[in-house]
Design an enzyme around this catalytic site. Structure first.
Site, short mmCIF file in Angstrom:
data_model
loop_
_atom_site.label_atom_id
_atom_site.label_comp_id
_atom_site.label_asym_id
_atom_site.label_seq_id
_atom_site.Cartn_x
_atom_site.Cartn_y
_atom_site.Cartn_z
N ASP A 65 21.80 -15.86 -14.48
CA ASP A 65 21.56 -16.25 -13.09
C ASP A 65 20.06 -16.30 -12.78
OD1 ASP A 65 22.15 -16.97 -10.53
OD2 ASP A 65 23.03 -15.06 -9.94
N ASN A 123 18.15 -19.40 -12.46
CA ASN A 123 17.42 -20.60 -12.89
C ASN A 123 16.85 -21.36 -11.69
OD1 ASN A 123 18.32 -19.98 -15.42
ND2 ASN A 123 19.83 -21.61 -15.56
N GLY A 124 17.68 -21.46 -10.63
CA GLY A 124 17.25 -22.20 -9.43
C GLY A 124 16.05 -21.53 -8.77
N THR A 136 33.91 -22.90 -12.94
CA THR A 136 34.79 -23.86 -12.27
C THR A 136 34.27 -24.14 -10.84
OG1 THR A 136 36.19 -21.93 -11.82
CG2 THR A 136 36.94 -23.41 -13.53
N ASN A 173 31.00 -24.36 -10.15
CA ASN A 173 29.71 -25.08 -10.22
C ASN A 173 29.84 -26.58 -9.96
OD1 ASN A 173 28.27 -22.92 -12.79
ND2 ASN A 173 28.09 -22.81 -10.57
N ARG A 206 23.82 -9.12 -16.10
CA ARG A 206 23.61 -10.18 -15.09
C ARG A 206 22.17 -10.11 -14.62
NH1 ARG A 206 27.40 -12.74 -10.47
NH2 ARG A 206 25.90 -14.33 -9.84
N ARG A 244 27.42 -8.88 -8.87
CA ARG A 244 28.83 -9.24 -8.72
C ARG A 244 29.31 -9.94 -9.99
NH1 ARG A 244 26.10 -12.21 -4.70
NH2 ARG A 244 25.57 -14.28 -5.49
C1 FPP Z 1 22.94 -19.93 -12.60
O1 FPP Z 1 21.66 -19.98 -12.00
C2 FPP Z 1 22.94 -20.75 -13.81
C3 FPP Z 1 23.79 -21.78 -14.06
C4 FPP Z 1 24.84 -22.20 -13.11
C5 FPP Z 1 23.67 -22.59 -15.28
C6 FPP Z 1 23.36 -21.81 -16.53
C7 FPP Z 1 22.85 -22.76 -17.53
C8 FPP Z 1 21.86 -22.50 -18.43
C9 FPP Z 1 21.20 -21.19 -18.56
C10 FPP Z 1 21.35 -23.52 -19.34
C11 FPP Z 1 22.39 -24.32 -19.96
C12 FPP Z 1 22.82 -23.82 -21.26
C13 FPP Z 1 23.78 -24.47 -21.91
C14 FPP Z 1 24.15 -24.08 -23.28
C15 FPP Z 1 24.52 -25.56 -21.27
P1 FPP Z 1 21.52 -20.60 -10.55
O2 FPP Z 1 21.29 -22.06 -10.69
O3 FPP Z 1 22.72 -20.25 -9.72
O4 FPP Z 1 20.25 -19.87 -10.03
P2 FPP Z 1 19.91 -19.50 -8.51
O5 FPP Z 1 20.94 -18.49 -8.06
O6 FPP Z 1 18.54 -18.91 -8.59
O7 FPP Z 1 19.96 -20.77 -7.71
#
Ligand code: FPP
Length: 235
Positions: A25, A27-28, A71, A73, A183, A189
């Site tokens: 979690d 990335n965003g 599911t 996402n 996590r 959670r």
């Molecule tokens: C959650 O962070 C992350 C995801 C929904 C995607 C995870 C994907 C990767 C780490 C890369 C892809 C790897 C493969 C093998 C396909 P978020 O976007 O919810 O972060 P945020 O809560 O900060 O917005």
């Protein structure tokens, strides 16, 4: 379990930590902090994912599970979904050359792009005999997984169901339950991940955003695990 040699500390796990699962979690938020589009956060997240998968193998972990696409996402903007699909597709290209890993995709592949689905199934088939297992949860939901298992058991005419029956009909039927679930990004959670399998898992939560989760952070999580006492309901 920590072994030291003269030059540097070397971390090795034993059989008490054979399976680690990651909820990747943040990335965003990583992208937002840099005024970048969210897809750039996922791209950096994919780099962190490959690094962590390699390091887990190096320290002796037998099974790694990552939550790559849930599911839920599908509710995200199309551009972001497309970016994650592309990251998976690119990863499969590289994984085809990785001869030591068994790949298993947890989740419903039937609704994915046909070309992607065929490549996922081919990778699963061709890597089936390998020892180090990487489970990639993709279009995965823990409740949906349980419903699928119950329906399979019902269609077999089972009227009395055991815990073992359920475990054997989950997507994770070939893996033991996770010993540790990590996590990132300061969220505490489970988000519909491994609902059945986490019954006795240890949890490790960290503020670190997934793209910044590196070998050092992994070692911290492992060391934290080894400080815990697991009773599995006993004393
Ligand atoms: C959650 O962070 C992350 C995801 C929904 C995607 C995870 C994907 C990767 C780490 C890369 C892809 C790897 C493969 C093998 C396909 P978020 O976007 O919810 O972060 P945020 O809560 O900060 O917005």
């Amino acid at each position: 379990m920590l072994f030291k040699n003269k030059k540097k500390e070397e971390l090795r796990v034993d059989e008490s930590l054979s399976h680690i699962a990651f909820i990747m979690d943040g990335n965003g938020r990583w992208a937002k902090a840099r005024a970048l589009p969210r897809r750039m956060g996922h791209r950096q997240g994919a780099i962190a994912f490959e690094k962590i998968v390699r390091e887990c193998s190096k320290i002796g972990i037998k099974t790694v599970t990552v939550y790559a696409f849930s599911t839920e996402n599908w509710k995200r903007p199309k551009e972001e979904i497309d970016a994650i699909m592309e990251l998976l597709s690119n990863y499969i290209d590289r994984a085809e050359d990785e001869k030591g890993t068994r790949y298993v995709f947890l989740g419903d592949k039937s609704v994915l792009n046909e070309d992607l689905r065929i490549r996922m199934e081919k990778l699963e088939r061709e890597s089936v005999d390998r020892e180090y297992t990487l489970n990639i949860a993709f279009n995965y939901g823990g409740r949906a997984e349980l419903v699928t298992a119950f329906n399979e058991l019902a269609s077999l005419g089972k009227t009395s169901i055991t815990e073992n029956d359920i475990s054997e009909h989950l997507y994770t039927r070939d893996s033991k339950d996770p010993d540790l679930i990590v996590r990132t990004a300061n969220e505490c959670r489970i988000s519909n991940f491994l609902l059945w399998q986490c019954a006795y898992s240890e949890f490790y939560f960290t503020d670190v955003l997934w793209p910044d989760f590196d070998e050092r952070e992994l070692h911290k999580a492992v060391k934290s695990f080894y400080k815990r006492k697991r009773n599995f309901g006993g004393i």
